[in-house]
Design a protein around this motif. Structure first.
Motif, PDB file in Angstrom:
ATOM      1  N   ASP A 298       9.036   8.762  -2.111  1.00  0.00           N
ATOM      2  CA  ASP A 298       8.553   9.034  -0.751  1.00  0.00           C
ATOM      3  C   ASP A 298       8.515   7.762   0.087  1.00  0.00           C
ATOM      4  O   ASP A 298       8.733   7.807   1.311  1.00  0.00           O
ATOM      5  CB  ASP A 298       7.165   9.672  -0.800  1.00  0.00           C
ATOM      6  CG  ASP A 298       7.193  11.101  -1.325  1.00  0.00           C
ATOM      7  OD1 ASP A 298       8.300  11.694  -1.382  1.00  0.00           O
ATOM      8  OD2 ASP A 298       6.123  11.624  -1.679  1.00  0.00           O
ATOM      9  N   PHE A 299       8.239   6.644  -0.548  1.00  0.00           N
ATOM     10  CA  PHE A 299       8.270   5.346   0.124  1.00  0.00           C
ATOM     11  C   PHE A 299       9.658   5.110   0.728  1.00  0.00           C
ATOM     12  O   PHE A 299       9.795   4.717   1.890  1.00  0.00           O
ATOM     13  CB  PHE A 299       7.931   4.260  -0.900  1.00  0.00           C
ATOM     14  CG  PHE A 299       8.085   2.846  -0.423  1.00  0.00           C
ATOM     15  CD1 PHE A 299       7.097   2.241   0.322  1.00  0.00           C
ATOM     16  CD2 PHE A 299       9.204   2.113  -0.758  1.00  0.00           C
ATOM     17  CE1 PHE A 299       7.226   0.926   0.751  1.00  0.00           C
ATOM     18  CE2 PHE A 299       9.347   0.800  -0.344  1.00  0.00           C
ATOM     19  CZ  PHE A 299       8.355   0.208   0.408  1.00  0.00           C
ATOM     20  N   ALA A 300      10.702   5.377  -0.065  1.00  0.00           N
ATOM     21  CA  ALA A 300      12.066   5.191   0.417  1.00  0.00           C
ATOM     22  C   ALA A 300      12.407   6.186   1.513  1.00  0.00           C
ATOM     23  O   ALA A 300      13.084   5.842   2.494  1.00  0.00           O
ATOM     24  CB  ALA A 300      13.043   5.315  -0.748  1.00  0.00           C
ATOM     25  N   ASP A 301      11.950   7.423   1.372  1.00  0.00           N
ATOM     26  CA  ASP A 301      12.189   8.423   2.418  1.00  0.00           C
ATOM     27  C   ASP A 301      11.605   7.969   3.750  1.00  0.00           C
ATOM     28  O   ASP A 301      12.198   8.182   4.817  1.00  0.00           O
ATOM     29  CB  ASP A 301      11.563   9.766   2.028  1.00  0.00           C
ATOM     30  CG  ASP A 301      12.328  10.479   0.920  1.00  0.00           C
ATOM     31  OD1 ASP A 301      13.518  10.169   0.725  1.00  0.00           O
ATOM     32  OD2 ASP A 301      11.723  11.351   0.264  1.00  0.00           O
ATOM     33  N   LEU A 302      10.441   7.341   3.697  1.00  0.00           N
ATOM     34  CA  LEU A 302       9.749   6.900   4.904  1.00  0.00           C
ATOM     35  C   LEU A 302      10.456   5.726   5.567  1.00  0.00           C
ATOM     36  O   LEU A 302      10.601   5.701   6.793  1.00  0.00           O
ATOM     37  CB  LEU A 302       8.311   6.508   4.546  1.00  0.00           C
ATOM     38  CG  LEU A 302       7.459   5.889   5.656  1.00  0.00           C
ATOM     39  CD1 LEU A 302       7.162   6.927   6.732  1.00  0.00           C
ATOM     40  CD2 LEU A 302       6.159   5.307   5.085  1.00  0.00           C
TER      41      LEU A 302
ATOM     42  N   ASP B 185       0.824  -1.210   0.000  1.00  0.00           N
ATOM     43  CA  ASP B 185       0.000   0.000   0.000  1.00  0.00           C
ATOM     44  C   ASP B 185       0.855   1.256   0.000  1.00  0.00           C
ATOM     45  O   ASP B 185       0.553   2.234  -0.717  1.00  0.00           O
ATOM     46  CB  ASP B 185      -0.937   0.007   1.210  1.00  0.00           C
ATOM     47  CG  ASP B 185      -2.000  -1.075   1.142  1.00  0.00           C
ATOM     48  OD1 ASP B 185      -2.210  -1.641   0.048  1.00  0.00           O
ATOM     49  OD2 ASP B 185      -2.610  -1.362   2.192  1.00  0.00           O
ATOM     50  N   ASP B 186       1.924   1.264   0.806  1.00  0.00           N
ATOM     51  CA  ASP B 186       2.774   2.450   0.889  1.00  0.00           C
ATOM     52  C   ASP B 186       3.450   2.733  -0.440  1.00  0.00           C
ATOM     53  O   ASP B 186       3.554   3.906  -0.855  1.00  0.00           O
ATOM     54  CB  ASP B 186       3.838   2.271   1.979  1.00  0.00           C
ATOM     55  CG  ASP B 186       3.280   2.398   3.381  1.00  0.00           C
ATOM     56  OD1 ASP B 186       2.112   2.810   3.515  1.00  0.00           O
ATOM     57  OD2 ASP B 186       4.009   2.070   4.342  1.00  0.00           O
ATOM     58  N   LEU B 187       3.920   1.709  -1.121  1.00  0.00           N
ATOM     59  CA  LEU B 187       4.558   1.934  -2.420  1.00  0.00           C
ATOM     60  C   LEU B 187       3.557   2.490  -3.423  1.00  0.00           C
ATOM     61  O   LEU B 187       3.878   3.429  -4.172  1.00  0.00           O
ATOM     62  CB  LEU B 187       5.160   0.626  -2.947  1.00  0.00           C
ATOM     63  CG  LEU B 187       5.822   0.727  -4.320  1.00  0.00           C
ATOM     64  CD1 LEU B 187       6.992   1.714  -4.301  1.00  0.00           C
ATOM     65  CD2 LEU B 187       6.300  -0.655  -4.788  1.00  0.00           C
ATOM     66  N   ARG B 188       2.344   1.958  -3.409  1.00  0.00           N
ATOM     67  CA  ARG B 188       1.330   2.397  -4.365  1.00  0.00           C
ATOM     68  C   ARG B 188       0.877   3.823  -4.078  1.00  0.00           C
ATOM     69  O   ARG B 188       0.727   4.632  -4.999  1.00  0.00           O
ATOM     70  CB  ARG B 188       0.128   1.446  -4.330  1.00  0.00           C
ATOM     71  CG  ARG B 188      -0.952   1.813  -5.363  1.00  0.00           C
ATOM     72  CD  ARG B 188      -2.124   0.842  -5.330  1.00  0.00           C
ATOM     73  NE  ARG B 188      -2.820   0.873  -4.049  1.00  0.00           N
ATOM     74  CZ  ARG B 188      -2.810  -0.119  -3.170  1.00  0.00           C
ATOM     75  NH1 ARG B 188      -2.134  -1.216  -3.413  1.00  0.00           N
ATOM     76  NH2 ARG B 188      -3.482  -0.007  -2.038  1.00  0.00           N
ATOM     77  N   THR B 189       0.672   4.154  -2.824  1.00  0.00           N
ATOM     78  CA  THR B 189       0.110   5.468  -2.505  1.00  0.00           C
ATOM     79  C   THR B 189       1.161   6.575  -2.428  1.00  0.00           C
ATOM     80  O   THR B 189       0.876   7.718  -2.785  1.00  0.00           O
ATOM     81  CB  THR B 189      -0.655   5.413  -1.166  1.00  0.00           C
ATOM     82  OG1 THR B 189       0.239   4.994  -0.129  1.00  0.00           O
ATOM     83  CG2 THR B 189      -1.826   4.438  -1.254  1.00  0.00           C
ATOM     84  N   LEU B 190       2.372   6.231  -2.005  1.00  0.00           N
ATOM     85  CA  LEU B 190       3.398   7.254  -1.829  1.00  0.00           C
ATOM     86  C   LEU B 190       4.274   7.435  -3.060  1.00  0.00           C
ATOM     87  O   LEU B 190       4.819   8.525  -3.287  1.00  0.00           O
ATOM     88  CB  LEU B 190       4.299   6.889  -0.639  1.00  0.00           C
ATOM     89  CG  LEU B 190       3.649   6.829   0.735  1.00  0.00           C
ATOM     90  CD1 LEU B 190       4.657   6.331   1.775  1.00  0.00           C
ATOM     91  CD2 LEU B 190       3.104   8.190   1.134  1.00  0.00           C
ATOM     92  N   GLY B 191       4.420   6.374  -3.844  1.00  0.00           N
ATOM     93  CA  GLY B 191       5.410   6.393  -4.902  1.00  0.00           C
ATOM     94  C   GLY B 191       6.766   5.997  -4.332  1.00  0.00           C
ATOM     95  O   GLY B 191       7.021   6.110  -3.122  1.00  0.00           O
ATOM     96  N   ALA B 192       7.671   5.547  -5.205  1.00  0.00           N
ATOM     97  CA  ALA B 192       8.924   4.961  -4.749  1.00  0.00           C
ATOM     98  C   ALA B 192       9.803   5.945  -3.980  1.00  0.00           C
ATOM     99  O   ALA B 192      10.439   5.577  -2.985  1.00  0.00           O
ATOM    100  CB  ALA B 192       9.694   4.387  -5.943  1.00  0.00           C
TER     101      ALA B 192
ATOM    102  N   ALA C 206      14.515   3.449  -3.425  1.00  0.00           N
ATOM    103  CA  ALA C 206      13.711   4.264  -4.350  1.00  0.00           C
ATOM    104  C   ALA C 206      13.627   3.642  -5.733  1.00  0.00           C
ATOM    105  O   ALA C 206      12.845   4.115  -6.573  1.00  0.00           O
ATOM    106  CB  ALA C 206      14.298   5.671  -4.442  1.00  0.00           C
ATOM    107  N   LYS C 207      14.380   2.582  -5.981  1.00  0.00           N
ATOM    108  CA  LYS C 207      14.353   1.917  -7.290  1.00  0.00           C
ATOM    109  C   LYS C 207      13.380   0.747  -7.339  1.00  0.00           C
ATOM    110  O   LYS C 207      13.225   0.126  -8.392  1.00  0.00           O
ATOM    111  CB  LYS C 207      15.759   1.447  -7.660  1.00  0.00           C
ATOM    112  CG  LYS C 207      16.735   2.591  -7.927  1.00  0.00           C
ATOM    113  CD  LYS C 207      18.114   2.064  -8.304  1.00  0.00           C
ATOM    114  CE  LYS C 207      19.041   3.175  -8.772  1.00  0.00           C
ATOM    115  NZ  LYS C 207      19.317   4.163  -7.726  1.00  0.00           N
TER     116      LYS C 207
END
Length: 270
Positions: free
Chosen positions: A151-155, A142-149, A179-180
């Motif tokens: 912001d997901f990595a930042d989190l 869910d986090d990857l889908r909603t945040l994008g890669a 992020a990749k």
């Protein structure tokens, strides 16, 4: 000598040639990729042939053809990869999710592995394929889908590093690799994590196996590594190493200690 980018069939990987030494194959975790192993190279013997794959669905590697793969599906991809490279017997090291892949491979192809290293081992959540995902695995997807890669990595990246506020360079490397990640590879791997049962495979391993974990790992904490080590049977149970001052991104935060554990694989193989 540094890694060179290579492709074999549908798998994209990095390789540093060696001469006279063993072949070491390394399997990265769910939020990482082959390039994460670059910090290890200066610490490894120059004669070793060192190979780091991008797991199916990572980097330029083709994803698996099933939405919810099992560890055995990745093990099958690993066998085909080693077959194409003509590697009959290797030292094998898995990190985090890569431990599930490595252990599954060894349970069915123990003749192909001289010694195994389970580092920061993810135990898996034991969810039957097709059932509701564990909360942790669903959150990853869910986090990857909603945040994008990005912001997901930042989190998520800072949690993988011990004392991230004073190790910003390591956090940055972990974050850049994370992020990749992309679909469908990352969601497939998250589902495999949900269904994984490392302790079951650990009981069945019949090659010498060592375990290493960062003493400050909050993702796969030392207690998990101790459970994996305890599940190994004699005479296959090797050493358990706790690395002080290191978190989950163990081989990036403590490459010298990690390389020492890898060198021990070769030293103890007759």
């Amino acid at each position: 000598m540094t890694f060179a980018k290579q492709t074999s069939g549908d798998i994209d990987y990095l390789e540093r040639p060696g001469e006279g030494g063993p072949a070491l194959v390394m399997l990265h975790g769910v939020g990482s990729n082959a390039a994460s192993f670059v910090p290890l190279l200066p610490h490894l013997p120059r004669g070793w042939r060192v190979i780091a794959w991008n797991a199916p669905g990572y980097g330029g590697s083709a994803p698996l053809d099933v939405e919810w793969p099992l560890a055995s599906d990745y093990a099958g991809a690993l066998k085909a990869f080693l077959d194409r490279l003509g590697l009959d017997r290797v030292l094998l090291a898995g990190h985090s999710l890569g431990c599930l892949m490595a252990a599954s491979f060894v349970t069915t192809h123990r003749d192909r592995v001289a010694r195994l290293l389970l580092s920061s081992p993810a135990l898996g959540h034991g969810v039957p394929r097709g059932a509701a995902l564990s909360a942790a695995a669903q959150a990853r997807i869910d986090d990857l889908r909603t945040l994008g890669a990005e912001d997901f990595a930042d989190l998520r990246a800072p949690r993988l590093v011990y004392e991230p506020e004073v190790n910003q360079d390591i956090v940055r490397r972990v974050r850049d690799g994370m992020a990749k990640v992309s679909a469908p590879g990352y969601p497939q791997a998250a589902r495999m994590l949900a269904s994984g049962r490392l302790l079951d495979d650990a009981e069945r391993l019949q090659v010498p196996t060592d375990v290493i974990v960062g003493a400050q790992d909050v993702v796969t904490p030392p207690a998990s590594a101790q459970r994996a080590h305890a599940a190994l049977r004699d005479p296959w149970r090797g050493t358990l190493t706790l690395v002080p001052g290191a978190g989950h991104a163990l081989y990036q935060q403590a490459p010298a200690a990690f390389a020492a554990a890898l060198e021990a694989l070769a030293e103890t193989v007759g």
